[in-house]
Every structure is written in C-alpha cells, then in structure tokens.
Write a protein that holds these residues in place. Structure first.
Motif, PDB file in Angstrom:
ATOM      1  N   MET A 126      38.033  40.178  45.209  1.00  0.00           N
ATOM      2  CA  MET A 126      37.805  40.755  46.516  1.00  0.00           C
ATOM      3  C   MET A 126      36.848  41.932  46.358  1.00  0.00           C
ATOM      4  N   THR A 127      35.838  41.942  47.181  1.00  0.00           N
ATOM      5  CA  THR A 127      34.876  43.039  47.155  1.00  0.00           C
ATOM      6  C   THR A 127      35.336  44.156  48.082  1.00  0.00           C
ATOM      7  N   ARG A 128      34.663  45.277  47.988  1.00  0.00           N
ATOM      8  CA  ARG A 128      35.000  46.421  48.842  1.00  0.00           C
ATOM      9  C   ARG A 128      34.829  46.055  50.313  1.00  0.00           C
ATOM     10  N   SER A 129      33.757  45.366  50.650  1.00  0.00           N
ATOM     11  CA  SER A 129      33.529  45.008  52.056  1.00  0.00           C
ATOM     12  C   SER A 129      34.585  44.017  52.550  1.00  0.00           C
TER      13      SER A 129
ATOM     14  N   LEU B 231      35.633  54.168  55.420  1.00  0.00           N
ATOM     15  CA  LEU B 231      35.749  55.536  54.913  1.00  0.00           C
ATOM     16  C   LEU B 231      37.047  55.709  54.136  1.00  0.00           C
ATOM     17  N   SER B 232      38.127  55.148  54.650  1.00  0.00           N
ATOM     18  CA  SER B 232      39.427  55.242  53.976  1.00  0.00           C
ATOM     19  C   SER B 232      39.391  54.590  52.593  1.00  0.00           C
ATOM     20  N   VAL B 233      38.828  53.409  52.522  1.00  0.00           N
ATOM     21  CA  VAL B 233      38.733  52.704  51.241  1.00  0.00           C
ATOM     22  C   VAL B 233      37.884  53.510  50.265  1.00  0.00           C
ATOM     23  N   ASN B 234      36.774  54.039  50.723  1.00  0.00           N
ATOM     24  CA  ASN B 234      35.906  54.842  49.858  1.00  0.00           C
ATOM     25  C   ASN B 234      36.624  56.081  49.331  1.00  0.00           C
ATOM     26  N   VAL B 235      37.363  56.765  50.206  1.00  0.00           N
ATOM     27  CA  VAL B 235      38.084  57.973  49.794  1.00  0.00           C
ATOM     28  C   VAL B 235      39.160  57.630  48.766  1.00  0.00           C
ATOM     29  N   ILE B 236      39.894  56.559  48.985  1.00  0.00           N
ATOM     30  CA  ILE B 236      40.943  56.155  48.039  1.00  0.00           C
ATOM     31  C   ILE B 236      40.343  55.835  46.675  1.00  0.00           C
ATOM     32  N   LEU B 237      39.286  55.049  46.651  1.00  0.00           N
ATOM     33  CA  LEU B 237      38.669  54.686  45.373  1.00  0.00           C
ATOM     34  C   LEU B 237      38.046  55.898  44.679  1.00  0.00           C
TER      35      LEU B 237
END
Length: 91
Positions: free
Chosen positions: A1-4, A24-30
């Motif tokens: 699974m990719t980020r998108s 934004l949430s996914v980016n902050v978590i990673l």
C-alpha cells in the motif's frame, strides 16, 4: 500500500474528513515515526508490531565484482518486528 492509497482509504472510511486533512495526518504520523527512530526511540503498536533501530558493527566485506576487500562502516538500520496478531492474520 502506498501513501496515497492509505490517504484515500482513510478519506473513504471517515467521510467527515477531507482528503487534504487525511493526507496531512498521514504525513505527520510518518514524520513523527521517523523522528522517533532518528532519536533512537522504539515505536510500538500493540497487535501490529514494533520498530526499533539495530546497530551493525563495522566489518570487512568483499566487492563481488573484483573480489577486493572493502571496509564497511558501522551503521544504524531500522528494523520491524511484527506483532502476534499481525503474524496470525498474515500467516
């Protein structure tokens, strides 16, 4: 699974959130996970698994093309250990 794909799946699961918000949430978590590993901290999500840093000592290796000995420096590498629940679901 990719980020998108993860962002799209979260946006579909939680329709009250906009795709930009989930992205934004996914980016902050990673980002926070990478920061924690950079500082040598351990990350644990019960049932899923844990991330930690393994340290590899310096060693002598060989260039496979020429056979010549080369020094491989010490380094830190991220390591993932799956939790019991994830192992049971996958295997």
């Amino acid at each position: 699974m990719t980020r998108s794909e993860l962002v799209t799946a979260l946006a579909q699961r939680f329709p009250q959130l906009q795709t930009n918000d989930t992205g934004l949430s996914v980016n902050v978590i990673l980002e926070r996970m990478a920061e924690a590993l950079t500082h040598g901290d351990r990350i644990e999500k019960r049932g899923f698994g844990s991330f930690k840093i393994n340290f590899r000592l310096p060693r002598t290796g060989r260039n496979p093309k020429t056979g010549q000995c080369v020094q491989v420096p010490a380094k830190a590498v991220p390591h993932f250990k799956p939790g019991k629940e994830l192992r049971d679901r996958v295997g």
